[in-house]
Design an enzyme around this catalytic site. Structure first.
Site, PDB file in Angstrom:
ATOM      1  CG  HIS A   1      36.933  33.818  36.756  1.00  0.00           C
ATOM      2  ND1 HIS A   1      37.284  34.961  36.091  1.00  0.00           N
ATOM      3  CD2 HIS A   1      36.158  34.225  37.789  1.00  0.00           C
ATOM      4  CE1 HIS A   1      36.722  36.002  36.687  1.00  0.00           C
ATOM      5  NE2 HIS A   1      36.036  35.592  37.724  1.00  0.00           N
TER       6      HIS A   1
ATOM      7  CD  GLU B   1      42.355  44.610  37.022  1.00  0.00           C
ATOM      8  OE1 GLU B   1      42.261  45.473  36.120  1.00  0.00           O
ATOM      9  OE2 GLU B   1      41.373  44.059  37.537  1.00  0.00           O
TER      10      GLU B   1
END
Lengths: 324, 379
Positions: free
Chosen positions: B156, B87
């Site tokens: 999450h 990322e």
């Protein structure tokens, strides 16, 4: 024309002139820095000039380069304006980033220097991104990442090599291994002395060159650039060199082993090339004096320009946070 | 299912500007939030060949919950592609591509993954324009989804708008409806700055009247979703939906709430918020994130600084408690605030002592407007 044939007398003289110019500019900055008028962290390039000169001599208009906070050599090798660099060090409005970035954030977008960064490794993936842009545009331009041995310890080094190789991007990764991260020697930070070999793990060529030999850097870079331009993908070049001064500022590094320092000073990249060119009859003492005089005059003018330039006005504080 | 306030009924014309008159037909065209995002990507990609989309899973069978459907087929694998799980490096890649003239779009299936990339986002993308003296810009759009429910848990389901909004140089967008999602995403992609575009997963199936074709909702302009005279409720993202439900219930007790949706966290439509607070004299702020140093604190400070004299009651905030998201459904259920919590805060600022009138509570319990749809596993 292969890499050896490409090293013409003109090229050699140009490399020498580029390196001599960087050296004298850096020496002048080192003299002026204690005046406390250049009020930004400044990382001098003395001892490493052959890398920037040898790398940039292979690049053309439209190629892009991403560097580190130790970027004066890169900026100057690419043809960045000396007045704008000096003014930037003095925090002036006429600087290459209007005083906003300082020595650690030099740019010369028109000459291809798109980003330098105070943060280690930060610009490595940007070169991969510029390479991706060239791929999408189907151009034959290349992107170059220049970073230090410390940069190879950051995750983005590995992420960038993997991605560039995966997509066969036109990128050249150039590591300037000067063996020190601030005061900490390479051997205390890395498990093995094999930066160039990491290229093989990412399925690209990796070579180690004497980073104090401008011609050796030039030849390795030439091969890597040609490979990138023909669409064969990225390469990694480890240039072994040495920083003569302290990490930041103009002082010597008190922690260095004097013998080690002397060995490297004896292998000064500027003097090495100078001797070679004199031996080959390409350079006379008179040429050298003339070059020095020209560069010195340019430096005097640039320092005057910088000192006499205005500071940014207060209203510039809040300008330019966002692009229009 | 649709949000109770449609584009035409609830959005004053000045807040919803079509690119050109005639782009929007009069026919109602209901589309889910997910489809609106997808349409925005198609429009932006078709208009500008400097755009490309990359992200983990953008072309996998799930297609980022359907939002990237048809893009690879239409624009080809060079412009729509999956990436390594890197990322931070890949964010550096889009910054470099942007500096070299492209307009990349990156997608994260969960906003939590953007924390891997905070170096490139905060240290590099956000600084480039300023640190170049305004000579460079980084036109990138980073889509990031907020998970919620089905045990998404601590890693999450974070809602990180305040983290990004704190950093000068970034823009932060947080649509609450399909109409806004499409218009704001097109604006974000066409903007010359790094934009963090935050999509709440539980809005994905909610439909709204979404015009065909290209239109923009301007960044930095909020909208009054429902007018009211008694209390201003400033809410973002999914909480706009919950606030509208609360408003309906509050009407049972004769309380007339005004719902203000800033739509972009940064730049913030300060005047719209202050105008409303000056009118009602009461303020409830509802965020999808934590309380401490969050967006709700910012809005409360804004009101205290700029219109303290207009306030008739202390400000109340409805936020997540300052704890990580629990995974178990037993705790998740009480972790997230909803319409009843918003109604309670509104009643409190109305001087009812934090007591919700039974009629309001009954209204929420028996509401015909359901909560935003839950999504089901495995992901």
């Amino acid at each position: 024309m292969d890499a050896v044939d490409a090293v013409t007398p003109d090229l050699k003289k140009n490399l020498y002139r580029t390196m001599l110019r960087i050296r004298r500019i850096e020496e002048k900055i080192a003299v002026l820095y204690p005046e406390q008028e250049m009020r930004c962290p400044t990382h001098l390039y003395i001892g490493q000039e052959a890398v920037a000169a040898g790398v940039c001599a292979n690049l053309s208009k439209g190629d892009s380069v991403f560097g580190t906070y130790r970027a004066h050599g890169l900026y100057l090798s690419l043809g960045g304006d000396l007045n704008a660099m000096m003014a930037e060090l003095y925090g002036k409005r006429t600087g290459c980033t209007r005083g906003k970035g300082g020595s650690m954030q030099l740019i010369a977008p028109d000459e291809g220097l798109l980003c330098t960064s105070a943060l280690v490794g930060g610009t490595i993936p940007m070169a991969a991104g510029a390479g991706l842009a060239e791929r999408l545009r189907r151009s034959d331009r290349v992107a170059v990442a220049v970073f230090g041995d410390g940069g190879t310890e950051e995750g983005v080094f590995h992420e960038s090599l993997n991605f560039a190789s995966l997509k066969k991007l036109p990128v050249v990764f150039v590591c300037e291994n000067n063996f020190y991260a601030v005061y900490t020697h390479f051997s205390q930070r890395q498990c093995a002395d094999n930066i160039y070999e990491r290229a093989h793990a990412y399925a690209m060529p990796g070579v180690r060159v004497d980073g104090n030999d401008a011609l050796e850097v030039y030849r390795a870079m030439r091969e890597a650039v040609m490979r990138a331009r023909r669409g064969a993908g990225p390469s990694l070049i480890e240039c072994r060199t040495y920083r003569w001064l302290e990490h930041v500022g103009a002082s010597s590094d008190v922690t260095r082993d004097p013998e080690e320092l002397d060995e490297w000073i004896a292998r000064c990249p500027v003097r090495t090339l100078q001797h070679r060119l004199v031996e080959e009859g390409l350079l006379s003492e008179e040429d050298i004096h003339r070059m020095k005089a020209e560069v010195d005059a340019e430096i005097v003018a640039a320092v005057r320009f910088a000192k006499e330039s205005p500071f940014p006005a207060p209203e510039e504080l809040e300008a330019g946070v966002y692009a229009p | 299912m649709s949000v109770p306030v449609s584009r035409r009924a609830g959005v004053p014309a000045r807040h919803a500007e079509p690119a050109a008159p005639g782009d929007i037909s009069d026919a109602v065209r209901m589309r889910a939030f997910r489809q609106a995002i997808n349409e925005a990507l198609h429009e932006a990609m078709a208009r500008d060949d400097r755009t490309f989309i990359m992200g983990e899973g953008v072309d996998d069978p799930k297609l980022i919950f359907g939002s990237t459907a048809g893009l690879k087929e239409r624009f080809g694998p060079e412009r729509v592609f999956d990436i390594p799980l890197s990322e931070n490096g890949m964010t550096g890649v889009i910054i470099g591509a942007a500096l070299a003239g492209m307009r990349p779009i990156m997608t994260h299936q969960r906003i939590d993954f953007t924390l891997y990339a905070m170096d490139q986002i905060a240290n590099h993308a956000a600084k480039r324009c300023y640190a170049s003296g305004g000579r460079q810009s980084v036109p990138i759009t980073i889509r990031a989804l907020v998970g919620c429910g089905w045990g998404q848990g601590p890693q999450h389901s974070q809602s990180l708008q305040s983290v990004f909004a704190h950093i000068p140089g970034l823009k932060v967008v947080m649509p609450s409806s399909a109409y806004d999602a499409k218009g704001l995403l097109i604006s974000s992609i066409e903007d010359n700055n790094p934009v963090i575009f935050i999509e709440h997963r539980r809005l994905y199936e909610i439909e709204d009247d979404v015009p065909d074709g290209h239109y923009k909702v301007p960044l930095g302009r909020g909208v009054v979703k429902c007018e009211g005279k008694d209390v201003t409720v400033v809410a973002v993202s999914l909480m706009v939906f919950e606030s509208i439900r609360a408003r309906q219930a509050l009407a049972e007790a004769g309380i007339d709430a005004e719902i203000v949706d800033p739509r972009t966290i940064k730049p913030l439509d300060v005047n719209l918020i202050l105008e409303s607070v000056r009118k009602t004299g009461r303020l409830v702020i509802v965020d999808t994130a934590w309380k401490t140093c969050g967006f709700s604190a910012e809005i409360a400070a804004l009101a205290a600084e700029e219109c303290f004299g207009a306030l008739k009651a202390p400000i109340r905030r409805v936020t997540l408690p300052d704890v990580p998201t629990p995974t178990t459904s037993a705790l998740e259920k009480i972790y997230y605030p909803g319409a009843l919590d918003i109604a309670r805060a509104a009643c409190d600022v109305m001087g009812l002592g934090g007591k919700v009138p039974p009629a309001v509570e009954a209204s929420i319990a028996g509401m015909t407007t359901p909560t935003a749809p839950q999504f089901f596993g495995p992901f």
